[in-house]
Design a protein around this motif. Structure first.
Motif, PDB file in Angstrom:
ATOM      1  N   GLU A 269      70.963  40.694   4.959  1.00  0.00           N
ATOM      2  CA  GLU A 269      69.797  41.323   5.573  1.00  0.00           C
ATOM      3  C   GLU A 269      68.945  40.241   6.207  1.00  0.00           C
ATOM      4  N   ILE A 270      68.253  40.621   7.281  1.00  0.00           N
ATOM      5  CA  ILE A 270      67.266  39.730   7.898  1.00  0.00           C
ATOM      6  C   ILE A 270      65.905  40.363   7.683  1.00  0.00           C
ATOM      7  N   MET A 271      64.970  39.576   7.169  1.00  0.00           N
ATOM      8  CA  MET A 271      63.652  40.092   6.818  1.00  0.00           C
ATOM      9  C   MET A 271      62.565  39.352   7.581  1.00  0.00           C
ATOM     10  N   SER A 272      61.476  40.060   7.819  1.00  0.00           N
ATOM     11  CA  SER A 272      60.291  39.443   8.432  1.00  0.00           C
ATOM     12  C   SER A 272      59.354  38.964   7.333  1.00  0.00           C
ATOM     13  N   GLU A 273      58.901  37.731   7.460  1.00  0.00           N
ATOM     14  CA  GLU A 273      57.909  37.181   6.536  1.00  0.00           C
ATOM     15  C   GLU A 273      56.542  37.065   7.208  1.00  0.00           C
ATOM     16  N   ALA A 274      56.379  37.760   8.337  1.00  0.00           N
ATOM     17  CA  ALA A 274      55.104  37.716   9.061  1.00  0.00           C
ATOM     18  C   ALA A 274      54.021  38.428   8.265  1.00  0.00           C
ATOM     19  N   GLU A 275      52.840  37.835   8.218  1.00  0.00           N
ATOM     20  CA  GLU A 275      51.722  38.431   7.512  1.00  0.00           C
ATOM     21  C   GLU A 275      51.317  39.736   8.202  1.00  0.00           C
ATOM     22  N   GLY A 276      51.155  40.769   7.400  1.00  0.00           N
ATOM     23  CA  GLY A 276      50.718  42.042   7.955  1.00  0.00           C
ATOM     24  C   GLY A 276      51.831  42.896   8.528  1.00  0.00           C
ATOM     25  N   PHE A 277      53.096  42.486   8.338  1.00  0.00           N
ATOM     26  CA  PHE A 277      54.196  43.279   8.889  1.00  0.00           C
ATOM     27  C   PHE A 277      54.355  44.604   8.162  1.00  0.00           C
ATOM     28  N   GLY A 278      54.087  44.596   6.852  1.00  0.00           N
ATOM     29  CA  GLY A 278      54.217  45.838   6.095  1.00  0.00           C
ATOM     30  C   GLY A 278      55.014  45.626   4.824  1.00  0.00           C
ATOM     31  N   ALA A 279      55.031  46.673   3.994  1.00  0.00           N
ATOM     32  CA  ALA A 279      55.695  46.574   2.692  1.00  0.00           C
ATOM     33  C   ALA A 279      57.214  46.503   2.826  1.00  0.00           C
ATOM     34  N   ILE A 280      57.744  47.217   3.797  1.00  0.00           N
ATOM     35  CA  ILE A 280      59.199  47.186   4.029  1.00  0.00           C
ATOM     36  C   ILE A 280      59.479  46.057   5.018  1.00  0.00           C
ATOM     37  N   THR A 281      60.058  44.970   4.526  1.00  0.00           N
ATOM     38  CA  THR A 281      60.185  43.774   5.355  1.00  0.00           C
ATOM     39  C   THR A 281      61.539  43.656   6.051  1.00  0.00           C
ATOM     40  N   THR A 282      62.501  44.499   5.688  1.00  0.00           N
ATOM     41  CA  THR A 282      63.839  44.376   6.265  1.00  0.00           C
ATOM     42  C   THR A 282      63.842  44.769   7.744  1.00  0.00           C
ATOM     43  N   LEU A 283      64.395  43.886   8.563  1.00  0.00           N
ATOM     44  CA  LEU A 283      64.536  44.145   9.994  1.00  0.00           C
ATOM     45  C   LEU A 283      65.923  44.670  10.338  1.00  0.00           C
ATOM     46  N   SER A 284      66.945  44.123   9.685  1.00  0.00           N
ATOM     47  CA  SER A 284      68.321  44.546   9.972  1.00  0.00           C
ATOM     48  C   SER A 284      69.199  44.212   8.784  1.00  0.00           C
ATOM     49  N   GLY A 285      70.343  44.853   8.732  1.00  0.00           N
ATOM     50  CA  GLY A 285      71.292  44.607   7.658  1.00  0.00           C
ATOM     51  C   GLY A 285      72.708  44.810   8.137  1.00  0.00           C
ATOM     52  N   GLY A 286      73.630  44.196   7.428  1.00  0.00           N
ATOM     53  CA  GLY A 286      75.025  44.338   7.820  1.00  0.00           C
ATOM     54  C   GLY A 286      75.964  43.829   6.754  1.00  0.00           C
ATOM     55  N   GLY A 287      77.239  43.880   7.061  1.00  0.00           N
ATOM     56  CA  GLY A 287      78.211  43.394   6.099  1.00  0.00           C
ATOM     57  C   GLY A 287      79.639  43.610   6.568  1.00  0.00           C
ATOM     58  N   ARG A 288      80.556  43.068   5.773  1.00  0.00           N
ATOM     59  CA  ARG A 288      81.990  43.186   6.051  1.00  0.00           C
ATOM     60  C   ARG A 288      82.544  44.403   5.328  1.00  0.00           C
ATOM     61  N   TYR A 289      83.525  45.040   5.961  1.00  0.00           N
ATOM     62  CA  TYR A 289      84.121  46.231   5.365  1.00  0.00           C
ATOM     63  C   TYR A 289      85.628  46.243   5.612  1.00  0.00           C
TER      64      TYR A 289
END
Length: 426
Positions: A269-289
């Motif tokens: 997952e890629i998350m935002s650590e910017a102040e004030g972005f919000g409680a849900i910080t995940t920007l995107s997610g992925g994986g192998r299948y």
């Protein structure tokens, strides 16, 4: 009666749509450099595709899909995500048989989920994603991770965190699954109703529960990393070594999971650590299948991909104060005075547009002063004034709005003159 847009949808109006266009074009250009080709799939599919491709036990399938019966009695669903459709197209068109492998795609378009609307999370949202099908090489995992991270970096984001985990292969996952059941079973009655079901159906998803995330048993749950066999450990080490070689920083989180059985090895997952972005910080997610292609009728084929919400990307840009270099200014505004000049203005505006210039004119019969005000509101760089006298003399008056400088230019050469000005020539 006033009719508003349905709840959870939005109108993207001029002034904002230009930002969307800029972001989308940057993503398309990045995919071109990574040699990912665009694929466009239907907005609706047979419901069975998502039941198989997303999973019957997921919240998406159980609670969030827009499903209806068409006039032929078939169950149809508006797509809630992009991976299943890409894999269906891959199988249906027998792309696995083409000589150039792996097959690398990107997609971008509206998805639909019935959930509680909130900032950055709509019932109709735009998702950008990529899928790479047909390779078991850990290097392509690293390539996908780089593409995902740089999708944000190239737009100016810096407060980012890449979180990484390995889900292992089928053998490793089965050993971990058994350990999770042993660990959580004594606490079954303390867990939420969803997790009580998950513990039997898909215990890995218990780790991803929002309701029970603070339960003491979560903190002591066995880590998948403790159950990786030698092959899975080696695979994960190779992925990390490639990321290290590219200078990509990451954090290992053993609780990062993907709930479906066909996901294996790399999850992120890629998350935002910017102040004030919000409680849900995940920007995107992925994986192998591995196994998803088989689920929809194809041969055993592995893949890896990720998806992001454009809405949340724009929120992150706003949180970090990133101003996109969007040019909303008009090149030229043509002011016409008199009937004959009006005819020439229509011809000239059309010819300038076809020559590549951004041009507008008055269509409300305004006086000259009001036309200049319109040009100003549209941020026109130049105003071209054409009256009966100019028409007789075969010239047009060109005014640069920033400096107030005016020049008379021959009508026959004004297009080339304006193209030079827009290119920076004087």
């Amino acid at each position: 009666m006033t009719i508003n847009a349905p709840r959870g949808t939005q109108d993207i109006l001029p002034g904002t749509s230009e930002k969307w266009q800029y972001v989308e074009q940057k993503l398309v250009d990045l995919c071109r450099r990574f040699n990912y080709k665009e694929i466009r799939t239907p907005i609706f599919e047979h419901t069975e595709l998502f039941q198989r491709g997303v999973g019957d036990s997921t919240d998406i399938v159980q609670k969030e899909m827009y499903t209806f019966e068409d006039r032929g009695g078939r169950s149809i669903t508006l797509r809630p995500e992009g991976t299943a459709s890409v894999v269906r197209a891959y199988v249906q068109n027998k792309i696995y048989g083409l000589p150039n492998q792996p097959s690398k795609y990107f997609y971008m378009g509206p998805m639909f989920r019935y959930e509680r609307p909130q900032q950055g999370r709509m019932r109709q949202f735009v998702q950008f994603g990529i899928e790479a099908l047909g390779s078991d090489d850990p290097a392509i995992d690293a390539e996908v991770l780089s593409l995902a991270l740089n999708s944000y970096r190239e737009l100016g984001l810096s407060s980012l965190k890449l979180v990484l985990n390995s889900l292992g292969d089928a053998e490793s996952r089965e050993a971990h699954r058994a350990a999770l059941v042993r660990h959580f079973d004594p606490h079954r009655e303390e867990l939420c109703s969803d997790c009580q079901v998950r513990l039997d159906q898909n215990p890995l998803r218990v780790l991803d529960c929002k309701k029970d995330k603070d339960h003491p048993a979560m903190k002591t749950a066995p880590s998948i990393l403790e159950y990786l066999n030698d092959y899975s450990k080696d695979y994960f080490e190779k992925v990390k070594s490639y990321l290290d070689a590219m200078g990509i920083e990451y954090v290992i989180d053993p609780n990062l999971v993907r709930g479906l059985d066909y996901y294996n090895h790399t999850a992120f997952e890629i998350m935002s650590e910017a102040e004030g972005f919000g409680a849900i910080t995940t920007l995107s997610g992925g994986g192998r299948y591995t196994g998803l292609v088989q689920e929809v009728g194809g041969p055993e084929t592995s893949g890896i991909g990720f998806a992001m919400s454009i809405e949340r990307l724009l929120m992150a840009l706003e949180a970090e104060g990133v101003e996109l270099p969007v040019d909303e200014d008009l090149d030229c505004y043509v002011v016409a005075l008199g009937d004959e000049a009006q005819v020439e203005a229509v011809r000239l505006a059309d010819a300038m547009r076809l020559a590549g210039l951004q041009v507008d004119k008055d269509y409300l019969g305004k006086k000259m002063k009001a036309q200049f005000k319109s040009a100003d509101r549209l941020n026109a760089k130049y105003v071209l004034v054409l009256g009966e006298q100019e028409l007789e003399n075969g010239v047009i008056n060109v005014k640069e709005m920033a400096t107030g400088e005016q020049k008379e230019i021959e009508l026959g050469s004004v297009i080339e003159y304006m193209k030079e000005q827009m290119a920076g020539g004087k």
